[in-house]
Design a protein around this motif. Structure first.
Motif, short mmCIF file in Angstrom:
data_model
loop_
_atom_site.label_atom_id
_atom_site.label_comp_id
_atom_site.label_asym_id
_atom_site.label_seq_id
_atom_site.Cartn_x
_atom_site.Cartn_y
_atom_site.Cartn_z
N LEU A 30 0.73 -1.42 0.02
CA LEU A 30 0.15 0.32 0.12
C LEU A 30 0.79 1.64 -0.21
N MET A 31 1.71 0.96 0.61
CA MET A 31 3.17 2.07 0.87
C MET A 31 3.19 2.26 -0.95
N SER A 32 3.37 1.26 -1.39
CA SER A 32 4.20 2.03 -2.61
C SER A 32 3.35 2.85 -3.38
N VAL A 33 2.14 2.17 -3.58
CA VAL A 33 0.85 2.48 -4.22
C VAL A 33 1.00 4.16 -3.88
N TYR A 37 1.06 8.54 -5.88
CA TYR A 37 -0.02 9.69 -5.88
C TYR A 37 0.54 11.09 -4.65
N GLN A 38 1.19 10.23 -3.26
CA GLN A 38 1.58 11.34 -2.51
C GLN A 38 3.14 11.82 -2.78
N HIS A 39 3.34 12.61 -3.03
CA HIS A 39 4.54 12.44 -3.62
C HIS A 39 6.14 13.09 -1.64
N GLN A 40 4.71 12.75 -0.97
CA GLN A 40 5.45 12.92 0.56
C GLN A 40 5.48 12.23 1.73
N ASN A 41 6.42 11.22 2.60
CA ASN A 41 6.06 10.40 2.43
C ASN A 41 4.84 9.84 4.06
N GLU A 42 5.04 11.02 4.68
CA GLU A 42 3.98 11.63 5.85
C GLU A 42 2.09 11.44 5.17
N GLN A 43 2.00 12.18 4.38
CA GLN A 43 1.13 12.38 3.85
C GLN A 43 0.84 10.72 3.01
N SER A 46 -0.50 8.46 5.94
CA SER A 46 -1.93 8.78 6.30
C SER A 46 -2.73 8.42 5.86
N ALA A 47 -2.47 8.45 3.79
CA ALA A 47 -3.42 7.63 3.26
C ALA A 47 -3.50 6.16 3.45
N VAL A 48 -2.24 5.94 3.38
CA VAL A 48 -2.34 4.19 3.92
C VAL A 48 -3.12 4.28 5.25
N ILE A 72 -7.37 -3.58 -2.28
CA ILE A 72 -7.63 -3.29 -1.49
C ILE A 72 -6.48 -1.69 -2.22
N ARG A 73 -6.16 -1.95 -3.25
CA ARG A 73 -5.18 -0.86 -4.01
C ARG A 73 -6.33 -0.20 -4.58
N GLN A 74 -7.80 -0.75 -4.76
CA GLN A 74 -9.24 0.48 -5.71
C GLN A 74 -9.69 1.43 -4.02
N ILE A 75 -8.51 0.60 -2.64
CA ILE A 75 -9.86 1.55 -2.02
C ILE A 75 -8.85 2.64 -1.37
N LEU A 76 -7.52 1.98 -1.23
CA LEU A 76 -6.41 2.92 -1.43
C LEU A 76 -6.37 4.74 -2.04
N ILE A 77 -6.47 4.07 -3.42
CA ILE A 77 -6.65 4.81 -4.57
C ILE A 77 -8.41 5.69 -4.42
N ASN A 78 -9.32 5.58 -3.72
CA ASN A 78 -9.90 6.05 -3.87
C ASN A 78 -9.62 6.79 -2.43
#
Length: 113
Positions: A30-33, A37-43, A46-48, A72-78
């Motif tokens: 999930l973190m690699s995905v 989309y998010q270029h900062q590790n903290e963001q 948080s999304a994960v 789970i990838r689709q949930i993360l992207i949404n």
């Protein structure tokens, strides 16, 4: 990524150890995905975490014959898209307008108290 069905059944029952094991197995993927989309590790982290909470809350909806990684990838992207929409609405509401400059361009002069 292969997830054992016993872990998923334990997560549905609310077993914290199963949830933690699932988190440990899914976090790198999930973190690699998220970092795409998010270029900062903290963001991204948080999304994960927000997406994983949604995964746990809706795990009973997962169909066993479907791909778990795709689900789970689709949930993360949404989740990332939802957060982007929230932040863009917030930035639109906080928009700054330089009224003096706008009035000067229109040719009117108004005194502000």
């Amino acid at each position: 990524m292969h997830i054992d069905q016993e872990i998923l059944k334990g997560c549905i029952k609310g077993d914290r150890r199963s949830q933690f094991r699932l988190y440990e197995q899914c976090y790198p993927y999930l973190m690699s995905v998220a970092l795409r989309y998010q270029h900062q590790n903290e963001q991204a982290a948080s999304a994960v975490n927000m997406a994983f909470l949604k995964i746990l809350n809706h795990l009973h909806r997962f169909k066993e014959n479907a791909s778990f990684t795709g689900w789970i990838r689709q949930i993360l992207i949404n989740t990332i898209i939802d957060e982007y929409r929230k932040s863009s609405r917030y930035l639109e509401q906080k928009g700054y307008v330089d009224y003096e400059k706008e009035i000067a361009l229109n040719g009117f002069h108004v005194e502000f108290n």
